[in-house]
Motif scaffolding. Structure first.
Motif, short mmCIF file in Angstrom:
data_model
loop_
_atom_site.label_atom_id
_atom_site.label_comp_id
_atom_site.label_asym_id
_atom_site.label_seq_id
_atom_site.Cartn_x
_atom_site.Cartn_y
_atom_site.Cartn_z
N UNK A 82 12.40 49.00 11.59
CA UNK A 82 12.12 48.94 13.03
C UNK A 82 11.41 50.21 13.49
N UNK A 83 12.03 51.37 13.21
CA UNK A 83 11.48 52.62 13.72
C UNK A 83 10.08 52.91 13.18
N UNK A 84 9.81 52.53 11.94
CA UNK A 84 8.50 52.82 11.34
C UNK A 84 7.37 52.01 11.94
N UNK A 96 28.30 53.49 19.01
CA UNK A 96 27.00 54.17 19.09
C UNK A 96 25.97 53.51 18.19
N UNK A 97 26.36 53.15 16.97
CA UNK A 97 25.42 52.53 16.04
C UNK A 97 25.03 51.13 16.49
N UNK A 98 25.97 50.39 17.04
CA UNK A 98 25.65 49.05 17.57
C UNK A 98 24.66 49.17 18.73
N UNK A 99 24.95 50.07 19.65
CA UNK A 99 24.07 50.25 20.82
C UNK A 99 22.68 50.71 20.38
N UNK A 100 22.63 51.68 19.45
CA UNK A 100 21.33 52.20 19.02
C UNK A 100 20.51 51.12 18.32
N UNK A 101 21.16 50.26 17.54
CA UNK A 101 20.43 49.18 16.86
C UNK A 101 19.83 48.21 17.87
N UNK A 102 20.60 47.88 18.90
CA UNK A 102 20.08 46.97 19.94
C UNK A 102 18.95 47.62 20.73
N UNK A 103 19.11 48.90 21.06
CA UNK A 103 18.05 49.60 21.79
C UNK A 103 16.78 49.68 20.95
N UNK A 104 16.93 49.91 19.65
CA UNK A 104 15.75 49.99 18.79
C UNK A 104 15.05 48.64 18.70
N UNK A 105 15.81 47.60 18.40
CA UNK A 105 15.21 46.29 18.23
C UNK A 105 14.54 45.77 19.49
N UNK A 106 15.25 45.86 20.61
CA UNK A 106 14.70 45.32 21.85
C UNK A 106 13.74 46.29 22.52
N UNK A 107 13.85 47.59 22.21
CA UNK A 107 12.84 48.53 22.68
C UNK A 107 11.47 48.20 22.12
N UNK A 126 17.22 55.22 21.21
CA UNK A 126 17.92 54.67 20.06
C UNK A 126 17.83 55.60 18.86
N UNK A 127 16.67 56.18 18.63
CA UNK A 127 16.48 57.10 17.51
C UNK A 127 17.34 58.35 17.66
N UNK A 128 17.39 58.87 18.89
CA UNK A 128 18.18 60.07 19.16
C UNK A 128 19.66 59.82 18.88
#
Length: 457
Positions: free
Chosen positions: A236-238, A288-299, A322-324
């Motif tokens: 996702x991030x890449x 935190x990991x669940x929230x960050x994964x959702x923020x990354x995917x939907x971001x 999400x990355x932070x």
């Protein structure tokens, strides 16, 4: 917020971390200040050398393949030879190979040396992360990983700007500049950082505890689950480096537009990494990991609706948050699940998940955009984020409290002991600041029963 409050928050953000960590932090910053090859490889091969896009893709893929191979090898060397020698060899080899790449003329030679650069430049990561786990107390690791990640992004932000001007003058100067700064990191390791690899105690030797090999890592189902989820998050991030520029180019945006949009990512990390980490470091890592994964995917998913530079910049804000959150939390989880005498191998396997993702992410972006359109790519990132969030929730539902059973050295009496002594409290009861004032700060020597503290870059 008053100036005094800001200063107090800054002091508390660095309090309690040993002096060796700050040498690690400094070497990381210096290393990233010299990042040239990873940033300008594509432009160098297309604009300066005039090679085709297919050849450039091959070279970039070989560079990534080198990182995949070296992740596991370096992890084994980190446990067998030690953190310090692995770091020194990796950095000296990187300096040599980067300088050599600048002088290569033949396409086959460029491809071969790019593979070598990928191997050597990635080889230091397992040793760095294992050293950090060695020297930083478990309760401070999320903060330490965040500070190190902040140094990576600060160095990259500066190097990308400076290297752009250097490239206009001479690409060779950029290669040689990176080689010189990487060599400085090797010198720092040699002069300032003693070995941190924990030694087996007499009790552990008498108990004939089995050696930890790569097979041990592969059989660790919970940890391999973390590796798999790290791979999904990396894909996702890449897309910020691969899918986003392709999609923006296809939509008629200029390279300057992309530079402005992606620049938001670096600026936000530099500004927010430390305060956000202060907010999250004592909170539930599962959440935190669940929230960050959702923020990354939907971001990234929101990118499908971005029709202007500013709307795209807003989507970058979402996945940057999400990355932070994800980076220090996930690295802290990896350190928590790694046994004391196998940290190098565990960190090597974790590093490999990012290296493999760096190979697949560009193929995923190019194929999806070419055959289905950018909207399908952003929809796929939303799906991956949802899957990763569910994976983190399931994986950590029954995660035991505390460290891995074999992650703490034993005291002379055979009882589990802390990896480093706690800093002496200040008169007001807060953690002492002397051990965290920077590379020159005085840190108490660890007792003889604990491993020698050290770190690297």
């Amino acid at each position: 917020m008053s100036v005094a409050s800001v200063r107090r928050a800054a002091r508390e953000s660095v309090a309690g971390l040993p002096r060796e960590f700050w040498w690690l932090w400094t070497s990381t910053l210096v290393n990233r200040l010299g990042a040239f090859v990873a940033t300008f490889m594509t432009l160098y091969l297309t604009l300066d050398r005039g090679y085709s896009a297919s050849f450039v893709g091959l070279v970039v893929a070989l560079h990534g393949l080198g990182g995949v191979v070296s992740s596991l090898v370096a992890g084994v060397l980190t446990d067998r030879l030690g953190r310090r020698p692995t770091l020194m060899v990796a950095q000296a080899s990187t300096a040599f190979s980067v300088a050599l790449l600048g002088f290569m003329e033949h396409p086959a030679a460029i491809a071969a040396v790019a593979l070598l650069v990928g191997m050597t430049s990635n080889a230091s990561r397992p040793a760095v992360q294992a050293m950090m786990a060695d020297i930083v107390r478990p309760e401070d690791r999320v903060r330490a990983f965040a500070l190190n990640y902040w140094a990576v992004n600060l160095g990259f932000a500066v190097s990308a700007t400076v290297a752009g001007f250097v490239a206009e003058y001479s690409y060779l100067a950029g290669f040689l500049g990176e080689a010189a700064l990487t060599l400085v990191c090797a010198v720092l390791v040699y002069l300032k950082l003693p070995e941190s690899r924990p030694q087996r105690t007499a009790e552990e030797k008498a108990a004939a505890e089995p050696e930890i090999g790569l097979g041990t890592v592969l059989r660790d189902g919970r940890f391999m689950g973390v590796v798999g989820l790290s791979f999904l998050i990396s894909l996702i991030f890449m897309q910020g480096s691969f899918g986003l520029p392709l999609a923006m180019g296809a939509a008629g945006f200029s390279t300057a537009d992309y530079g402005l949009v992606i620049g938001v990512n670096g600026v936000l990390i530099v500004l927010l990494q430390i305060p956000v980490t202060r907010f999250i470091e004592r909170r539930d890592p599962q959440r935190l990991l669940v929230i960050s994964a959702l923020l990354a995917g939907y971001g990234f998913g929101l990118t499908a609706f971005g029709g202007s530079v500013w709307s795209l910049a807003l989507t970058v804000c979402v996945w940057t948050l999400a990355e932070i959150i994800n980076s220090p939390t996930q690295m802290g989880l990896v350190a928590r699940l790694s046994p004391l005498h196998g940290r190098g191998r565990y960190q090597g396997m974790y590093t490999m998940s990012w290296a493999v993702a760096s190979l697949i992410a560009p193929l995923m972006a190019g194929f999806t955009i070419e055959h289905f359109g950018a909207a399908w790519l952003w929809g796929a990132t939303a799906v991956l984020g949802t899957v990763a969030a569910g994976g983190y929730w399931l994986l950590m539902r029954a995660l035991p409290e505390g460290e891995h059973p074999q992650s703490r050295p034993r005291s002379r009496r055979g009882r589990p002991g802390a990896e480093l002594p706690a800093p002496a409290p200040a008169p007001d009861g807060r953690p002492g600041l002397a051990a965290a004032s920077g590379p020159g700060a005085g840190a108490p020597e660890p007792p003889a029963a604990t491993p020698t503290a050290a770190s690297g870059s």
